[in-house]
Design a protein around this motif. Structure first.
Motif, PDB file in Angstrom:
ATOM      1  N   ALA A 155      55.461  41.130  50.495  1.00 63.56           N
ATOM      2  CA  ALA A 155      54.385  41.980  50.004  1.00 63.56           C
ATOM      3  C   ALA A 155      54.782  42.621  48.672  1.00 63.56           C
ATOM      4  N   ALA A 156      56.018  43.113  48.607  1.00 62.00           N
ATOM      5  CA  ALA A 156      56.487  43.740  47.376  1.00 62.00           C
ATOM      6  C   ALA A 156      56.524  42.720  46.245  1.00 62.00           C
ATOM      7  N   ALA A 157      57.024  41.532  46.546  1.00 62.97           N
ATOM      8  CA  ALA A 157      57.103  40.494  45.514  1.00 62.97           C
ATOM      9  C   ALA A 157      55.718  40.127  45.007  1.00 62.97           C
ATOM     10  N   PHE A 158      54.760  40.081  45.926  1.00 64.93           N
ATOM     11  CA  PHE A 158      53.384  39.770  45.535  1.00 64.93           C
ATOM     12  C   PHE A 158      52.824  40.872  44.639  1.00 64.93           C
ATOM     13  N   ALA A 159      53.029  42.116  45.061  1.00 58.19           N
ATOM     14  CA  ALA A 159      52.500  43.245  44.281  1.00 58.19           C
ATOM     15  C   ALA A 159      53.100  43.242  42.875  1.00 58.19           C
ATOM     16  N   ILE A 160      54.385  42.926  42.782  1.00 57.97           N
ATOM     17  CA  ILE A 160      55.050  42.900  41.475  1.00 57.97           C
ATOM     18  C   ILE A 160      54.510  41.765  40.615  1.00 57.97           C
ATOM     19  N   TRP A 161      54.399  40.591  41.213  1.00 48.98           N
ATOM     20  CA  TRP A 161      53.902  39.443  40.438  1.00 48.98           C
ATOM     21  C   TRP A 161      52.481  39.690  39.955  1.00 48.98           C
ATOM     22  N   LEU A 162      51.648  40.156  40.883  1.00 49.21           N
ATOM     23  CA  LEU A 162      50.222  40.323  40.596  1.00 49.21           C
ATOM     24  C   LEU A 162      49.986  41.216  39.382  1.00 49.21           C
ATOM     25  N   ASN A 163      50.851  42.200  39.200  1.00 51.50           N
ATOM     26  CA  ASN A 163      50.584  43.199  38.174  1.00 51.50           C
ATOM     27  C   ASN A 163      51.531  43.173  36.985  1.00 51.50           C
ATOM     28  N   SER A 164      52.534  42.277  37.006  1.00 49.31           N
ATOM     29  CA  SER A 164      53.426  42.260  35.856  1.00 49.31           C
ATOM     30  C   SER A 164      53.617  40.871  35.265  1.00 49.31           C
ATOM     31  N   ASP A 165      53.314  39.833  35.995  1.00 51.47           N
ATOM     32  CA  ASP A 165      53.405  38.498  35.425  1.00 51.47           C
ATOM     33  C   ASP A 165      52.347  38.358  34.321  1.00 51.47           C
ATOM     34  N   PRO A 166      52.760  37.877  33.126  1.00 51.28           N
ATOM     35  CA  PRO A 166      51.789  37.830  32.019  1.00 51.28           C
ATOM     36  C   PRO A 166      50.522  37.034  32.347  1.00 51.28           C
ATOM     37  N   GLU A 167      50.712  35.942  33.069  1.00 56.00           N
ATOM     38  CA  GLU A 167      49.550  35.129  33.431  1.00 56.00           C
ATOM     39  C   GLU A 167      48.610  35.937  34.335  1.00 56.00           C
ATOM     40  N   ALA A 168      49.208  36.616  35.320  1.00 57.59           N
ATOM     41  CA  ALA A 168      48.407  37.409  36.253  1.00 57.59           C
ATOM     42  C   ALA A 168      47.703  38.544  35.526  1.00 57.59           C
ATOM     43  N   VAL A 169      48.434  39.221  34.645  1.00 55.05           N
ATOM     44  CA  VAL A 169      47.872  40.372  33.949  1.00 55.05           C
ATOM     45  C   VAL A 169      46.697  39.956  33.065  1.00 55.05           C
ATOM     46  N   ARG A 170      46.846  38.809  32.406  1.00 51.96           N
ATOM     47  CA  ARG A 170      45.730  38.319  31.582  1.00 51.96           C
ATOM     48  C   ARG A 170      44.519  38.008  32.448  1.00 51.96           C
ATOM     49  N   SER A 171      44.802  37.435  33.615  1.00 49.97           N
ATOM     50  CA  SER A 171      43.706  37.109  34.521  1.00 49.97           C
ATOM     51  C   SER A 171      42.996  38.382  35.007  1.00 49.97           C
ATOM     52  N   LEU A 172      43.784  39.403  35.352  1.00 49.11           N
ATOM     53  CA  LEU A 172      43.182  40.674  35.785  1.00 49.11           C
ATOM     54  C   LEU A 172      42.293  41.241  34.697  1.00 49.11           C
ATOM     55  N   SER A 173      42.823  41.194  33.479  1.00 44.46           N
ATOM     56  CA  SER A 173      42.086  41.755  32.354  1.00 44.46           C
ATOM     57  C   SER A 173      40.809  40.963  32.088  1.00 44.46           C
ATOM     58  N   ALA A 174      40.930  39.632  32.182  1.00 44.74           N
ATOM     59  CA  ALA A 174      39.750  38.800  31.949  1.00 44.74           C
ATOM     60  C   ALA A 174      38.675  39.075  32.998  1.00 44.74           C
ATOM     61  N   ASN A 175      39.097  39.552  34.146  1.00 40.79           N
ATOM     62  CA  ASN A 175      38.130  39.823  35.201  1.00 40.79           C
ATOM     63  C   ASN A 175      37.719  41.283  35.267  1.00 40.79           C
ATOM     64  N   GLY A 176      37.968  42.010  34.198  1.00 42.33           N
ATOM     65  CA  GLY A 176      37.344  43.325  34.087  1.00 42.33           C
ATOM     66  C   GLY A 176      38.246  44.526  34.301  1.00 42.33           C
ATOM     67  N   LEU A 177      39.543  44.318  34.574  1.00 43.00           N
ATOM     68  CA  LEU A 177      40.403  45.487  34.747  1.00 43.00           C
ATOM     69  C   LEU A 177      41.082  45.817  33.420  1.00 43.00           C
ATOM     70  N   PHE A 178      41.150  47.097  33.116  1.00 43.19           N
ATOM     71  CA  PHE A 178      41.800  47.474  31.871  1.00 43.19           C
ATOM     72  C   PHE A 178      43.306  47.556  32.107  1.00 43.19           C
ATOM     73  N   PRO A 179      44.097  46.827  31.262  1.00 47.46           N
ATOM     74  CA  PRO A 179      45.505  46.629  31.578  1.00 47.46           C
ATOM     75  C   PRO A 179      46.342  47.911  31.550  1.00 47.46           C
ATOM     76  N   ALA A 180      47.433  47.849  32.318  1.00 44.19           N
ATOM     77  CA  ALA A 180      48.395  48.942  32.354  1.00 44.19           C
ATOM     78  C   ALA A 180      49.698  48.510  31.700  1.00 44.19           C
ATOM     79  N   THR A 181      49.776  47.266  31.252  1.00 44.42           N
ATOM     80  CA  THR A 181      51.022  46.781  30.645  1.00 44.42           C
ATOM     81  C   THR A 181      50.955  46.916  29.125  1.00 44.42           C
ATOM     82  N   THR A 182      52.071  47.358  28.539  1.00 53.19           N
ATOM     83  CA  THR A 182      52.102  47.589  27.093  1.00 53.19           C
ATOM     84  C   THR A 182      51.961  46.289  26.309  1.00 53.19           C
ATOM     85  N   GLU A 183      52.497  45.217  26.875  1.00 49.19           N
ATOM     86  CA  GLU A 183      52.471  43.949  26.150  1.00 49.19           C
ATOM     87  C   GLU A 183      51.033  43.523  25.868  1.00 49.19           C
ATOM     88  N   LEU A 184      50.216  43.567  26.895  1.00 52.60           N
ATOM     89  CA  LEU A 184      48.839  43.130  26.718  1.00 52.60           C
ATOM     90  C   LEU A 184      48.062  44.100  25.820  1.00 52.60           C
TER      91      LEU A 184
END
Lengths: 316, 445
Positions: free
Chosen positions: B332-361
């Motif tokens: 569960a922890a690994a999933f939560a970490i991947w979902l919100n910090s992997d660049p691919e995942a973060v871009r996907s979240l953002s593309a689907n309407g969430l405003f990012p929390a990562t500085t890189e994006l």
């Protein structure tokens, strides 16, 4: 279904087995056998009602704090509940609701039952089902629907008022909210109560009416002198149901809260208060105490009404 | 940052693969994984089914990316209700010890309470501390509770001013840059049509008022240590914000209709409200709820108290946490970490309407220049990113904010159209009483 062959195993042993001398442990065996039939109910009752009630009562003697953990506090939660202004205000609010809404609702139900029973209506079945249908609508849906109708800006009632240049009061404001909820509850439950009363009316023997007609009684007289007395036990029952339902008022105000959060507080009714204490405030123990007190108040009031109506019954 | 919570070599070893996962972000990292109980990447190599409670829109698409990458892990996405409705179920399930999810969406305001009452796993044990540099400071400060890390930030809601361009153009009003200009605009809008309001304040939403107080410099809630908090809903910032909005409401320039109801959206859609001052997540809702007029809406920076400043605050925003009742904590922890910090995942979240929390994006030109569909194609991410950078520091939530927010409508609600300060004082009293009952030492500085 179509058993053509004769019943092959109509055992001749049966009569003998019946006449077999039964060991006369007699009455005890007889009595304990009753518990077997009783057991399924008992199990469900214990698991579904007695145990949760007992657990709630047990919980109500503790306090589980965010800092300090779980401690036994005796009757602390109860003394707090009895002095709690929010709880008292909620209790007063449902009492007011009880005093106004229940008589109105039962009067309407009575009128409807008498009308349908009078035999003067064109399509009695249609009226019966039409009045009963709202009961089949879930309370949440009913409250949402009425909530939209009440809406202050785009609600239908307001728009009709505007079209007719009538000043419609703000139905979701503080002064009107209780009446607005009362209207929803009445709409939901008139049909249900009507059915209880109507069923009671159907049990009145036809001869009574015939005898009354011979004596020259009209419909009104029959209603007053035969039907109303016959309805008394059913009315008492409907009243007790309504009292219990009113003290437990929850769905309607809870749904309307999203439409008027500044009017319907988290302690608007005692049940809402108990719910919010437990689930928003994590005060399960205090909530249990509030629920127990509420249950006590409901039981006392319902019992008082029932006892009173029974005494009247006997004095007749 | 890596303090006493790593008692043994074993724990330290457990951190290595997790850090690898978090930093390399591409490989699954299992090749380097020593076999330790709390090894998240090894957990992703085992047949597991995770239940994920969330109400984030379109999150299934990002979850699908995860499942493609880690085919042995299956994630069941369940919408268990939004915000308080979910927390109610979550708290009950964790208390009961079963029936809860493995991973859950939790808003920042609710995190301290859920963490303090031991409903959530400290993700430091799974290497989450190494993620800090990846997230904006304000997002990270909200998941770092009491020396632990109790969730991974998912999205943030830097405040912005959304306005109906058609109305402002029609009245020849420039988007106000200061609250003084905002007031002038409010008067003009009212004069154009008595049924119009510049915006509305929701009498049932503590979060909205919190954000306005935050931006005005108020810091009403402070946790001093594990058992003492301070509450001051009449600090200068809170008073400043409450005074201004009270004045606007008393002059009927601002409406007080409850938000998110059918009526409220009708007012938004039909031009009765000219503005909405809220978090950067709003365009998605505008686009989906009032599609006919969504093209008229634009974003601008939130008005300032002092001309030329760029002070902002946050509204809403969520993180992803692991409840203590989960049977698959490592996965569960690994999933939560991947979902919100992997660049691919973060871009996907953002593309689907969430405003990012990562500085890189937030610095990525591709992200900044992307037209936002809900706002007539405006490159609004620039506005939001600036707002994110300007979020005022030091804001905290109470360790019982869920309760506090639930009684906002009981206290501030009834006073919203007379005097918000009276309401805030009543709110403070309820919060203080509750805190004392719960064993906290509550002070009002």
């Amino acid at each position: 279904m179509s058993t053509t062959h004769p019943p092959a195993q109509s055992t001749p042993a049966r009569p003998t087995s019946r006449s077999r001398p039964v060991p006369r442990s007699g009455r005890i065996g007889h009595g304990s056998f009753g518990y077997v039939f009783f057991a399924p109910f008992l199990v469900v009752f214990v698991i579904g009602i007695a145990a949760p009630l007992g657990y709630a009562a047990y919980l109500s003697f503790f306090q589980d704090r965010l800092v300090g953990g779980n401690v036994f506090v005796g009757f602390d939660n109860y003394t707090r509940a009895l002095g709690d202004e929010l709880f008292r205000a909620g209790l007063w609010r449902v009492t007011l609701f009880l005093l106004v809404q229940v008589p109105v609702m039962l009067a309407l139900a009575l009128l409807a039952a008498l009308a349908i029973d009078s035999g003067r209506l064109r399509w009695p079945a249609l009226f019966r089902i039409g009045i009963f249908v709202p009961y089949a609508v879930p309370a949440v849906v009913a409250s949402l629907m009425w909530g939209y109708l009440y809406g202050d800006r785009f609600g239908l009632i307001r728009q009709i008022g505007d079209a007719l240049h009538v000043d419609v009061p703000r139905l979701l404001s503080e002064s009107w909210m209780l009446a607005s909820i009362g209207n929803v509850v009445t709409w939901e439950f008139v049909g249900y109560n009507m059915l209880i009363l109507y069923a009671a009316l159907r049990t009145v023997p036809q001869e009574l009416y015939e005898a009354a007609e011979v004596d020259g009684a009209g419909e009104l007289r029959k209603a007053w002198s035969i039907k109303l007395p016959a309805l008394r036990p059913a009315l008492a029952l409907a009243t007790v149901f309504s009292i219990i339902g009113t003290f437990q008022l929850f769905n309607e105000p809870n749904v309307m809260q999203s439409l008027a959060p500044d009017v319907i507080s988290t302690s608007y009714t005692p049940n809402m208060y108990a719910f919010n204490l437990a689930f928003n405030g994590q005060q399960f123990n205090y909530s249990a105490a509030v629920a127990v007190v509420l249950g006590g108040v409901t039981a006392v009031v319902a019992y008082a009404v029932q006892a009173r109506s029974m005494r009247k019954e006997q004095s007749l | 940052m890596t303090r006493a919570s790593i008692p043994s070599r074993r724990r330290l070893l457990a951190l290595v693969p997790a850090a690898a996962l978090a930093l390399t972000l591409t490989a699954c990292g299992s090749d380097a994984a020593p076999v330790v109980s709390a090894d998240p990447s090894a957990a992703l190599d085992t047949e597991t089914t995770l239940t994920f409670w969330t109400w984030a829109p379109n999150i299934e698409k990002t979850v699908a990316l995860f499942e493609k990458k880690y085919p042995k892990v299956k994630v069941n996405v369940v919408n268990a209700g939004q915000s308080a409705a979910e927390y109610t179920k979550l708290q009950t399930a964790v208390k009961a010890g079963s029936g809860g999810p493995d991973v859950a969406q939790v808003e920042y305001f609710a995190l301290p309470e859920l963490a303090l009452s031991k409903r959530l796993v400290n993700l430091k044990e799974y290497g989450a501390a190494a993620l800090e540099p990846k997230f904006t400071a304000s997002a990270w400060s909200q998941v770092a509770v009491a020396d632990g890390v109790y969730a991974v930030p998912q999205d943030t809601g830097p405040m912005a001013m959304f306005y109906n361009k058609k109305i402002l153009d029609e009245l020849k009003i420039e988007p106000p840059k200061t609250w003084a200009e905002f007031e002038t605009a409010a008067v003009k809008i009212k004069e154009s049509d008595p049924k119009r309001f510049i915006t509305s304040i929701d009498p049932g939403d503590a979060g909205g008022v919190d954000s306005l107080i935050w931006q005005a410099g108020g810091r009403p809630f402070q946790q001093k240590d594990a058992s003492s908090v301070s509450v001051n809903l009449q600090d200068p910032g809170a008073k400043k914000a409450a005074d201004m909005w009270t004045s606007l409401i008393n002059r009927k320039l601002v409406d007080t209709a409850p938000g998110w109801t059918n009526e409220w959206w009708q007012s938004m859609g039909s031009g009765q409200y000219a503005m909405w001052i809220i978090g950067a997540w709003a365009p998605g809702n505008i686009g989906s709820t009032i599609p006919e007029t969504a093209k008229d809406w634009r974003a601008a920076p939130i008005p300032q108290w002092n001309a030329g400043d760029t002070v902002s605050s946050e509204n809403g925003g969520s993180a992803v946490a692991v409840p203590t009742s989960s049977k698959n904590k490592a996965a569960a922890a690994a999933f939560a970490i991947w979902l919100n910090s992997d660049p691919e995942a973060v871009r996907s979240l953002s593309a689907n309407g969430l405003f990012p929390a990562t500085t890189e994006l937030l610095k990525d030109p591709a992200f900044l220049d992307q037209p936002v569909a809900g706002l007539g194609g405006q490159k609004a991410n620039q506005v939001f990113a600036d707002s994110s950078a300007g979020v005022g520091k030091g804001w905290q939530y109470l360790p019982y904010q869920l309760y506090a927010n639930s009684v906002f409508k009981d206290t501030v609600g009834p006073n919203i159209s007379t005097d918000i300060n009276t309401g805030l004082t009543a709110w403070q009293k309820r919060i203080t009483d509750y805190g004392n009952q719960q064993g906290f030492k509550v002070t009002a500085p």
